[in-house]
Design an enzyme around this catalytic site. Sequence first.
Site, PDB file in Angstrom:
ATOM      1  N   GLY A  12      71.321 -58.808  24.843  1.00 43.63           N
ATOM      2  CA  GLY A  12      69.978 -58.514  25.319  1.00 43.63           C
ATOM      3  C   GLY A  12      68.940 -58.544  24.209  1.00 43.63           C
ATOM      4  O   GLY A  12      67.855 -59.118  24.363  1.00 43.63           O
ATOM      5  N   ALA A 128      76.433 -62.857  18.533  1.00 44.62           N
ATOM      6  CA  ALA A 128      75.453 -61.783  18.377  1.00 44.62           C
ATOM      7  C   ALA A 128      76.177 -60.481  18.071  1.00 44.62           C
ATOM      8  O   ALA A 128      77.187 -60.169  18.703  1.00 44.62           O
ATOM      9  CB  ALA A 128      74.613 -61.630  19.641  1.00 44.62           C
ATOM     10  N   LYS A 182      83.860 -70.624  30.998  1.00 47.21           N
ATOM     11  CA  LYS A 182      83.596 -69.631  29.950  1.00 47.21           C
ATOM     12  C   LYS A 182      84.715 -68.591  29.928  1.00 47.21           C
ATOM     13  O   LYS A 182      85.170 -68.161  28.858  1.00 47.21           O
ATOM     14  CB  LYS A 182      82.241 -68.959  30.196  1.00 47.21           C
ATOM     15  CG  LYS A 182      81.923 -67.808  29.219  1.00 47.21           C
ATOM     16  CD  LYS A 182      81.717 -68.298  27.807  1.00 47.21           C
ATOM     17  CE  LYS A 182      81.585 -67.171  26.792  1.00 47.21           C
ATOM     18  NZ  LYS A 182      80.522 -66.218  27.088  1.00 47.21           N
ATOM     19  N   ASN A 190      89.667 -64.039  23.179  1.00 46.08           N
ATOM     20  CA  ASN A 190      89.441 -62.593  23.132  1.00 46.08           C
ATOM     21  C   ASN A 190      90.689 -61.714  23.105  1.00 46.08           C
ATOM     22  O   ASN A 190      90.812 -60.848  22.232  1.00 46.08           O
ATOM     23  CB  ASN A 190      88.530 -62.173  24.282  1.00 46.08           C
ATOM     24  CG  ASN A 190      87.064 -62.457  23.998  1.00 46.08           C
ATOM     25  OD1 ASN A 190      86.742 -63.274  23.138  1.00 46.08           O
ATOM     26  ND2 ASN A 190      86.186 -61.798  24.706  1.00 46.08           N
TER      27      ASN A 190
END
Length: 300
Positions: A12, A128, A182, A190
């Site tokens: 965000g 990020a 994705k 992951n």
Amino acid sequence: MNVAIIGAGAVGQLTASFLVESGISVTLVARRQGQVDELNAKYLTRVNVDGTKTVQKVASTTKIEELQQHDLIVIAVKYGQLQKLYEQLSSLPSSVPLLFMQNGLAHFDEALRLPQKNIAFCAVSFGAQMINQSTVRHRGVGACKIAIERGSSDAFNELLQLGNSFYPVELVVNAEQMLFEKAVFNCLINPLTAVLQVKNGELVTNKQAFLLMQTIYRELTAAFEGLEQAIPFLGVIDLCEKTANNTSSMLADRMQGRKSEIDTIVGVILEKALAGGHDLPTLRTLYHQVLAIEESGERR
């Protein structure tokens, strides 16, 4: 254009920073008043991939009900927080476009039950990392793919035309396929990084980790027709190398003692494979390992 971003975490904050840089007015919606106060006092800082810093003033609030007049609402929270948001989102005007930025597939059908006329989904491959409540580090340039599932692309035109090479935006035709692909990438990276406690790049440089990733890839391509063409294994290697120094979100969750998105990413893929008669034993083992780690409350 006035954009509200619900979720003041890493995704965000990074998205808000690039939108503000392009001249779009942004309001960040945080859960805690303390974060709102810090954003108002210190502004939003983006640490760029080259180490320089970009500081911007961004409006922030904790009140979703104040978002009635916005031209677009971006939902950048994790899946677990969505359940608490659906009722509030449904009370917003049906004319307000919604863009969902979650991993996994579990939210796809849920979001489409909302009354809004224009709904799109997003899959990101940029890196990020949240440094503190008002600082985000851009850890790697990657595409922000957007697919419109309901309504018109006109509602998302300003996002689609950002033209920033550090935050490339791409329009994709099939939202569900985009989210599925994705999720497959996430399944390959992951859970392995979370269990082995390694950064993304080590899945390529560590021989045993590489063999495990390769085994999971073979299981997935055997289970889902056409997947090998859509996601070549060289593309998986390339992503690991491009994000070599990144800590995956699932590993970050383990390090912080948080519940991960293992169910909404890996769990959903396991269910889809099982429905087609495929068990994916290696991926299923990793799935239960991550769940066992979470149940034990272990931190790194």
